[in-house]
Design an enzyme around this catalytic site. Structure first.
Site, short mmCIF file in Angstrom:
data_model
loop_
_atom_site.label_atom_id
_atom_site.label_comp_id
_atom_site.label_asym_id
_atom_site.label_seq_id
_atom_site.Cartn_x
_atom_site.Cartn_y
_atom_site.Cartn_z
N ASP A 81 0.81 -1.22 0.00
CA ASP A 81 0.00 0.00 0.00
C ASP A 81 0.85 1.28 0.00
O ASP A 81 0.40 2.32 0.44
CB ASP A 81 -0.93 -0.01 1.23
CG ASP A 81 -2.02 1.04 1.15
OD1 ASP A 81 -2.45 1.35 0.03
OD2 ASP A 81 -2.44 1.54 2.21
N CYS A 138 -20.20 -11.35 -7.70
CA CYS A 138 -21.10 -10.35 -7.11
C CYS A 138 -22.52 -10.45 -7.66
O CYS A 138 -23.48 -10.06 -6.99
CB CYS A 138 -20.56 -8.94 -7.36
SG CYS A 138 -19.13 -8.51 -6.34
N CYS A 168 -23.15 -2.79 -1.46
CA CYS A 168 -22.06 -1.88 -1.11
C CYS A 168 -22.33 -0.48 -1.63
O CYS A 168 -22.04 0.53 -0.95
CB CYS A 168 -20.73 -2.40 -1.63
SG CYS A 168 -20.67 -2.69 -3.42
N CYS A 198 -23.07 3.11 0.98
CA CYS A 198 -22.13 4.23 1.10
C CYS A 198 -22.84 5.49 1.59
O CYS A 198 -23.76 5.98 0.93
CB CYS A 198 -21.45 4.51 -0.25
SG CYS A 198 -20.26 5.86 -0.16
N CYS A 236 -15.49 10.00 -0.50
CA CYS A 236 -15.31 8.81 0.33
C CYS A 236 -14.87 9.22 1.75
O CYS A 236 -13.95 10.01 1.92
CB CYS A 236 -14.27 7.90 -0.30
SG CYS A 236 -13.88 6.43 0.68
N CYS A 250 -13.82 4.24 7.06
CA CYS A 250 -15.23 3.84 7.03
C CYS A 250 -15.30 2.40 6.52
O CYS A 250 -14.64 2.05 5.55
CB CYS A 250 -16.02 4.77 6.11
SG CYS A 250 -17.76 4.32 5.91
N CYS A 300 -19.23 0.05 3.29
CA CYS A 300 -19.37 -0.76 2.07
C CYS A 300 -18.84 -2.17 2.29
O CYS A 300 -19.31 -3.13 1.65
CB CYS A 300 -18.68 -0.08 0.88
SG CYS A 300 -16.88 0.01 0.98
#
Length: 353
Positions: A132, A186, A192, A196, A212, A239, A242
């Site tokens: 990341d 999915c 999701c 949000c 976001c 958060c 989702c």
């Protein structure tokens, strides 16, 4: 330097990765990411907000060989961080995304990647390792390797781990047999997107970072837009909405990694208690935590917004002290929170006829 077949080497890499704690280890060929053009379009639209590092690394993100010339393979890794249900929270406590309940995953996973790098070097490989932090479209490579599939939230989903896992990548000059991707499972589910709070998932597989809550509370370094503050609710770092909404998470099991266990500082503090932290206390309180990266100014900015949304008159003294803070970002958001609480007070008063 050991000489073995590529198939045997891959088997050893996978075995060693699991031995040191990774939950999944798969391989992709070092090719141009499948969504490189979509990423360029996303940048052109400005949907990355103030994350200028995304633009600076655009060329490398779209061509991994610019990161490591002669790279042949990408070892994609997943590490489960799920810690079970959200801890019990009382009145006026803030929500922190699950991934930040314990130690900083950069440090935890970075140490594991160093061991894998050393392992691959013993077979003559040259590597670049990222968790990341580097210019890598990690979800594309992980999906190509079959770690999971792209959920409509843009998060990767694994049928065993759900959505609760970190990704890491090792680019290597060693040629390892690639794995096959897994199919998208999915179907017609849009939970999701519906979940949000700010409408940041503007379409399936499309995220406007500027809306976001994870971006607003972590990546954004300046004031949170006033029109979005009330939508943040009591979230103070990231958060999970989702992710929580994804039905695949019914299969999720708790992580074996003890470093991700929840701390008192992230699950047991009231919002007003956070406001009393000095800069030195903040650094000590969140030592080895990813929260430390946004510094006291960013974290207390978020706390003030949360109190503006869920606080009551008993929180006003702490907010009034914060409104006098020498850091303008904290002071401005504290003043906004005070006004929100006072407005609710006035609205709650009985009307005299």
């Amino acid at each position: 330097m050991m000489q073995i077949s590529a198939t045997e080497l891959k088997a050893r890499v996978v075995s060693f990765a699991r031995e040191i704690g990774f939950d999944s280890c798969r391989v992709a060929a070092c090719n141009v990411p499948a969504h490189a053009n979509d990423f360029r379009e996303w940048l052109r639209d400005g949907a990355h907000g103030e994350m200028n590092y995304m633009q600076r690394g655009e060329g490398k993100r779209c061509d991994p060989e610019k990161i490591l010339p002669d790279a042949q393979s990408i070892v994609a890794l997943a590490l489960n961080y799920f810690q079970g249900r959200t801890p019990h929270r009382g009145v006026a406590t803030g929500k922190i995304a699950r991934y930040a309940w314990g130690d900083d995953y950069h440090d935890v996973i970075g140490a594991k990647l160093n061991r894998l790098d050393e392992f691959l070097r013993s077979f003559g490989g040259q590597q670049k390792c990222y968790v990341d932090t580097g210019p890598v479209l990690e979800r594309d490579h992980a999906a190509q390797a079959g770690i999971g599939w792209h959920g409509k939230s843009t998060m990767l989903i694994d049928e065993r781990l759900g959505t609760w896992f970190f990704l890491a990548e090792i680019l290597t000059t060693l040629e390892l047999p690639p794995d096959e991707p897994v199919p998208d499972r999915c179907g017609t589910c849009h939970r999701c997107i519906i979940a949000c709070p700010t409408g940041a998932i503007t379409a399936a597989h499309r995220l406007d970072a500027r809306r976001c809550i994870s971006y607003l509370t972590i990546e954004l370094k300046t004031a949170i837009p006033v029109d979005l503050r009330s939508l943040i609710g009591d979230r103070i770092f990231g958060c999970d909405d989702c992710l929580d909404a994804c039905p695949w998470n019914r299969f999720a099991q708790e992580s074996r990694e003890s470093a991700f266990h929840a701390r008192q500082s992230t699950t047991g503090m009231s919002l007003r208690e956070y406001l009393d932290l000095t800069d030195a206390e903040f650094r000590a309180f969140f030592r080895k935590s990813p929260i430390r990266r946004i510094k006291r100014r960013g974290f207390l900015r978020n706390v003030c917004v949360a109190l503006g949304n869920v606080g009551d008159p008993s929180d006003l003294p702490a907010l009034e002290r914060a409104a006098a803070d020498s850091e303008p970002l904290i002071a401005e958001h504290a003043a906004w929170a005070i006004q929100q609480i006072r407005d609710r007070q006035r609205q709650a008063r009985p009307q005299i006829i």
